[in-house]
Motif scaffolding. Structure first.
Motif, PDB file in Angstrom:
ATOM      1  N   VAL A  19       0.861  -1.177   0.000  1.00 48.02           N
ATOM      2  CA  VAL A  19       0.000   0.000   0.000  1.00 48.02           C
ATOM      3  C   VAL A  19       0.898   1.227   0.000  1.00 48.02           C
ATOM      4  CG1 VAL A  19      -1.716   1.296   1.317  1.00 48.02           C
ATOM      5  CG2 VAL A  19      -1.854  -1.201   1.201  1.00 48.02           C
ATOM      6  N   GLU A  20       0.567   2.187  -0.845  1.00 46.65           N
ATOM      7  CA  GLU A  20       1.334   3.427  -0.935  1.00 46.65           C
ATOM      8  C   GLU A  20       0.456   4.583  -0.460  1.00 46.65           C
ATOM      9  OE1 GLU A  20       4.157   2.562  -4.761  1.00 46.65           O
ATOM     10  OE2 GLU A  20       2.061   3.078  -5.162  1.00 46.65           O
ATOM     11  N   VAL A  21       1.092   5.621   0.038  1.00 49.38           N
ATOM     12  CA  VAL A  21       0.358   6.761   0.588  1.00 49.38           C
ATOM     13  C   VAL A  21       1.049   8.062   0.184  1.00 49.38           C
ATOM     14  CG1 VAL A  21       1.594   6.693   2.800  1.00 49.38           C
ATOM     15  CG2 VAL A  21      -0.680   7.681   2.713  1.00 49.38           C
ATOM     16  N   ARG A  22       0.251   9.112   0.064  1.00 49.37           N
ATOM     17  CA  ARG A  22       0.802  10.449  -0.137  1.00 49.37           C
ATOM     18  C   ARG A  22      -0.207  11.449   0.441  1.00 49.37           C
ATOM     19  NH1 ARG A  22       0.395  11.396  -6.686  1.00 49.37           N
ATOM     20  NH2 ARG A  22      -1.873  11.467  -6.818  1.00 49.37           N
ATOM     21  N   ALA A  23       0.277  12.620   0.780  1.00 46.29           N
ATOM     22  CA  ALA A  23      -0.593  13.623   1.393  1.00 46.29           C
ATOM     23  C   ALA A  23      -0.262  15.011   0.856  1.00 46.29           C
ATOM     24  CB  ALA A  23      -0.425  13.607   2.905  1.00 46.29           C
ATOM     25  N   ALA A  24      -1.305  15.802   0.709  1.00 45.82           N
ATOM     26  CA  ALA A  24      -1.153  17.198   0.298  1.00 45.82           C
ATOM     27  C   ALA A  24      -2.428  17.952   0.636  1.00 45.82           C
ATOM     28  CB  ALA A  24      -0.874  17.288  -1.198  1.00 45.82           C
ATOM     29  N   ILE A  39      -7.703   4.837  -6.187  1.00 52.32           N
ATOM     30  CA  ILE A  39      -7.174   5.672  -5.104  1.00 52.32           C
ATOM     31  C   ILE A  39      -8.279   5.947  -4.093  1.00 52.32           C
ATOM     32  CG2 ILE A  39      -6.183   7.915  -4.528  1.00 52.32           C
ATOM     33  CD1 ILE A  39      -4.932   7.931  -7.349  1.00 52.32           C
ATOM     34  N   VAL A  40      -7.960   5.757  -2.820  1.00 55.20           N
ATOM     35  CA  VAL A  40      -8.868   6.087  -1.726  1.00 55.20           C
ATOM     36  C   VAL A  40      -8.390   7.395  -1.120  1.00 55.20           C
ATOM     37  CG1 VAL A  40      -9.732   5.365   0.528  1.00 55.20           C
ATOM     38  CG2 VAL A  40      -9.353   3.660  -1.261  1.00 55.20           C
ATOM     39  N   ARG A  41      -9.308   8.326  -0.922  1.00 51.79           N
ATOM     40  CA  ARG A  41      -8.960   9.623  -0.341  1.00 51.79           C
ATOM     41  C   ARG A  41      -9.672   9.801   0.997  1.00 51.79           C
ATOM     42  NH1 ARG A  41      -9.489  10.376  -5.776  1.00 51.79           N
ATOM     43  NH2 ARG A  41      -7.666  11.240  -6.813  1.00 51.79           N
ATOM     44  N   THR A  42      -8.975  10.401   1.951  1.00 50.64           N
ATOM     45  CA  THR A  42      -9.551  10.712   3.253  1.00 50.64           C
ATOM     46  C   THR A  42      -8.873  11.966   3.797  1.00 50.64           C
ATOM     47  OG1 THR A  42     -10.204   9.771   5.398  1.00 50.64           O
ATOM     48  CG2 THR A  42      -7.971   9.248   4.603  1.00 50.64           C
ATOM     49  N   THR A  43      -9.344  12.448   4.919  1.00 51.57           N
ATOM     50  CA  THR A  43      -8.729  13.624   5.523  1.00 51.57           C
ATOM     51  C   THR A  43      -7.531  13.207   6.370  1.00 51.57           C
ATOM     52  OG1 THR A  43     -10.054  13.534   7.545  1.00 51.57           O
ATOM     53  CG2 THR A  43     -10.976  14.759   5.669  1.00 51.57           C
ATOM     54  N   SER A  44      -6.654  14.148   6.618  1.00 51.76           N
ATOM     55  CA  SER A  44      -5.494  13.865   7.472  1.00 51.76           C
ATOM     56  C   SER A  44      -5.929  13.437   8.865  1.00 51.76           C
ATOM     57  CB  SER A  44      -4.591  15.099   7.573  1.00 51.76           C
ATOM     58  OG  SER A  44      -4.046  15.404   6.318  1.00 51.76           O
ATOM     59  N   LEU A  45      -6.973  14.064   9.403  1.00 47.57           N
ATOM     60  CA  LEU A  45      -7.461  13.718  10.741  1.00 47.57           C
ATOM     61  C   LEU A  45      -8.004  12.291  10.792  1.00 47.57           C
ATOM     62  CD1 LEU A  45      -8.063  14.490  13.657  1.00 47.57           C
ATOM     63  CD2 LEU A  45     -10.231  15.462  12.868  1.00 47.57           C
ATOM     64  N   LYS A  46      -8.798  11.912   9.813  1.00 45.78           N
ATOM     65  CA  LYS A  46      -9.337  10.544   9.791  1.00 45.78           C
ATOM     66  C   LYS A  46      -8.215   9.517   9.620  1.00 45.78           C
ATOM     67  CE  LYS A  46     -13.917  11.744   8.105  1.00 45.78           C
ATOM     68  NZ  LYS A  46     -14.846  11.651   6.971  1.00 45.78           N
ATOM     69  N   PHE A  47      -7.240   9.841   8.806  1.00 48.85           N
ATOM     70  CA  PHE A  47      -6.118   8.921   8.611  1.00 48.85           C
ATOM     71  C   PHE A  47      -5.303   8.782   9.899  1.00 48.85           C
ATOM     72  CE2 PHE A  47      -1.822   7.867   6.828  1.00 48.85           C
ATOM     73  CZ  PHE A  47      -2.150   6.607   6.361  1.00 48.85           C
ATOM     74  N   ALA A  48      -5.087   9.884  10.596  1.00 54.18           N
ATOM     75  CA  ALA A  48      -4.355   9.844  11.871  1.00 54.18           C
ATOM     76  C   ALA A  48      -5.102   8.987  12.890  1.00 54.18           C
ATOM     77  CB  ALA A  48      -4.144  11.254  12.409  1.00 54.18           C
ATOM     78  N   THR A  49      -6.429   9.110  12.931  1.00 53.31           N
ATOM     79  CA  THR A  49      -7.233   8.294  13.847  1.00 53.31           C
ATOM     80  C   THR A  49      -7.128   6.819  13.486  1.00 53.31           C
ATOM     81  OG1 THR A  49      -8.756  10.144  14.155  1.00 53.31           O
ATOM     82  CG2 THR A  49      -9.562   7.958  14.752  1.00 53.31           C
ATOM     83  N   PHE A  50      -7.171   6.509  12.184  1.00 55.40           N
ATOM     84  CA  PHE A  50      -6.999   5.127  11.745  1.00 55.40           C
ATOM     85  C   PHE A  50      -5.635   4.578  12.166  1.00 55.40           C
ATOM     86  CE2 PHE A  50      -5.148   2.256   8.620  1.00 55.40           C
ATOM     87  CZ  PHE A  50      -6.021   1.180   8.729  1.00 55.40           C
ATOM     88  N   LEU A  51      -4.585   5.362  11.963  1.00 50.66           N
ATOM     89  CA  LEU A  51      -3.239   4.914  12.336  1.00 50.66           C
ATOM     90  C   LEU A  51      -3.128   4.661  13.829  1.00 50.66           C
ATOM     91  CD1 LEU A  51      -0.886   7.097  10.111  1.00 50.66           C
ATOM     92  CD2 LEU A  51      -1.471   4.682   9.848  1.00 50.66           C
ATOM     93  N   GLN A  52      -3.766   5.493  14.652  1.00 48.46           N
ATOM     94  CA  GLN A  52      -3.755   5.262  16.102  1.00 48.46           C
ATOM     95  C   GLN A  52      -4.380   3.910  16.427  1.00 48.46           C
ATOM     96  OE1 GLN A  52      -5.785   8.900  17.371  1.00 48.46           O
ATOM     97  NE2 GLN A  52      -3.942   9.472  18.519  1.00 48.46           N
TER      98      GLN A  52
END
Length: 66
Positions: A19-24, A39-52
């Protein structure tokens, strides 16, 4: 403006099956390296919550082998 480069985990090693990721601009995009046009898109906040949750082991049951 060019998009940032895709990044994969160092745990993937030389494998291209990852899996590859990029952010902007507050948007995080994810894709599988072998399905680059999906490509799946989400917000930085939702991605941070998922990573936690992933770091806490909430999804370990999805990767366990029988």
């Amino acid at each position: 403006m060019t998009s940032p480069a895709w990044q994969k985990s160092s745990y993937s090693g030389s494998s291209n099956a990852c899996v590859e990721v990029r952010a902007a601009d507050g948007v995080v995009e994810l894709r599988e390296s072998d399905e680059g046009d999906v490509i799946v898109r989400t917000t930085s906040l939702k991605f941070a919550t998922f990573l936690q949750g992933a770091k806490a082991g909430e999804f370990d049951h999805l990767t366990a082998t029988p």
